[in-house]
Motif scaffolding. Structure first.
Motif, PDB file in Angstrom:
ATOM      1  N   GLU A 220       0.867  -1.446  -0.018  1.00  0.00           N
ATOM      2  CA  GLU A 220      -0.079  -0.504  -0.165  1.00  0.00           C
ATOM      3  C   GLU A 220       0.693   1.306   0.003  1.00  0.00           C
ATOM      4  O   GLU A 220      -0.157   2.565  -0.155  1.00  0.00           O
ATOM      5  N   ARG A 221       2.418   1.124  -0.385  1.00  0.00           N
ATOM      6  CA  ARG A 221       2.795   2.509   0.050  1.00  0.00           C
ATOM      7  C   ARG A 221       3.612   2.611  -1.084  1.00  0.00           C
ATOM      8  O   ARG A 221       3.791   3.458  -1.474  1.00  0.00           O
ATOM      9  N   PHE A 222       3.630   1.514  -1.851  1.00  0.00           N
ATOM     10  CA  PHE A 222       5.012   1.717  -3.111  1.00  0.00           C
ATOM     11  C   PHE A 222       4.387   1.075  -4.642  1.00  0.00           C
ATOM     12  O   PHE A 222       4.142  -0.551  -3.626  1.00  0.00           O
ATOM     13  N   ARG A 223       5.246   1.253  -5.473  1.00  0.00           N
ATOM     14  CA  ARG A 223       5.255  -0.012  -6.144  1.00  0.00           C
ATOM     15  C   ARG A 223       6.353  -0.383  -6.707  1.00  0.00           C
ATOM     16  O   ARG A 223       6.537   1.284  -7.232  1.00  0.00           O
ATOM     17  N   VAL A 224       6.842  -1.029  -7.131  1.00  0.00           N
ATOM     18  CA  VAL A 224       8.118  -1.158  -7.660  1.00  0.00           C
ATOM     19  C   VAL A 224       7.922  -2.021  -9.256  1.00  0.00           C
ATOM     20  O   VAL A 224       7.381  -2.477  -9.997  1.00  0.00           O
ATOM     21  N   LEU A 225       8.349  -1.047 -10.386  1.00  0.00           N
ATOM     22  CA  LEU A 225       8.142  -1.203 -11.706  1.00  0.00           C
ATOM     23  C   LEU A 225       9.625  -0.750 -12.224  1.00  0.00           C
ATOM     24  O   LEU A 225      10.405  -0.635 -12.328  1.00  0.00           O
TER      25      LEU A 225
END
Length: 240
Positions: A220-225
């Motif tokens: 819920e805090r970050f996504r890595v792409l």
């Protein structure tokens, strides 16, 4: 769908963040705004931020080849690149190359950076751009322009530039480009961008539609792409 992701900061990997962070603070005159066990952050007078992230197993790039590529570098502005290059060496940098209006050095962590001539710059250096290597600089510039809303202000054979509100990201055309393969330690990232969005789900969906690929759901805090050139980047939720 159109979602605007705001460029927050560029984060460079290093084993000794105190050493490299203190080096840039002394060289540039920028303010230290974050210093803990994992991050060392600096802020330019115009509000741009650069961080160094602790990576105990960091493998330094070996410029200029692509076996261990630089991937990212900083373009710093100064009134006297020659004199500042000498000072940088005294602070722990390694001189790599000289041009007519710029000098390339490596910082204590091995990341190359450029000192670029600009008249009128005072004792505190300017940050012209964070520069990112790419096999298709124009295409990668368009990806980030669509993602951030920062317009493409230059597009030429050597690279492309996006910028807004005093922040610039340059994309440098590289032949024989060797992408990072995060989190594979044999093909590590050297740096990444943090971008903030109002909603992670819609921000991620928009990035994927533009050509990114998902690396880590993050929660819920970050996504890595990864961008279309393979550089990891983080989407983080904007503060309420």
């Amino acid at each position: 769908m159109t979602v605007t992701a705001r460029l927050d900061l560029a984060i460079f990997d290093a084993a000794d963040i105190e050493e490299v962070g203190s080096f840039y603070a002394a060289l540039t005159g920028w303010d230290v705004v974050r210093q803990d066990a994992d991050r060392f952050g600096l802020r330019t007078p115009d509000g741009q931020e650069i961080e160094f992230q602790r990576a105990p197993d960091h493998v330094a790039p070996r410029w200029p080849g692509q076996e261990h590529p630089q991937q990212f570098h900083l373009d710093l502005q100064t009134g006297d690149p020659g004199a500042e290059a000498e000072r940088a060496v005294g602070l722990g940098a390694t001189r790599l190359a000289d041009g007519s209006t710029w000098t390339t050095l490596a910082d204590p962590a091995g990341h190359p950076f450029d000192l670029c001539q600009k008249d009128g710059v005072g004792p505190v250096m300017g940050l012209f751009a964070v520069t990112i290597d790419a096999p298709d600089a124009s295409g990668l510039a368009r990806f980030y322009a669509d993602l951030t809303g920062m317009p493409v202000s230059y597009d030429g054979p050597e690279g492309a530039l996006i910028g807004a509100d005093g922040r610039n990201v340059m994309f440098q055309q590289i032949s024989g480009y060797n992408p990072p393969r995060w989190p594979d330690p044999a093909h590590p990232q050297q740096a990444h961008l943090d971008l903030t969005v109002a909603d992670l789900d819609t921000g991620e969906a928009w990035a994927l539609e533009l050509g990114a690929s998902r690396l880590d759901s993050g929660g819920e805090r970050f996504r890595v792409l990864a961008d279309p050139a393979g550089h990891p980047f983080c989407l983080t939720r904007a503060a309420d």
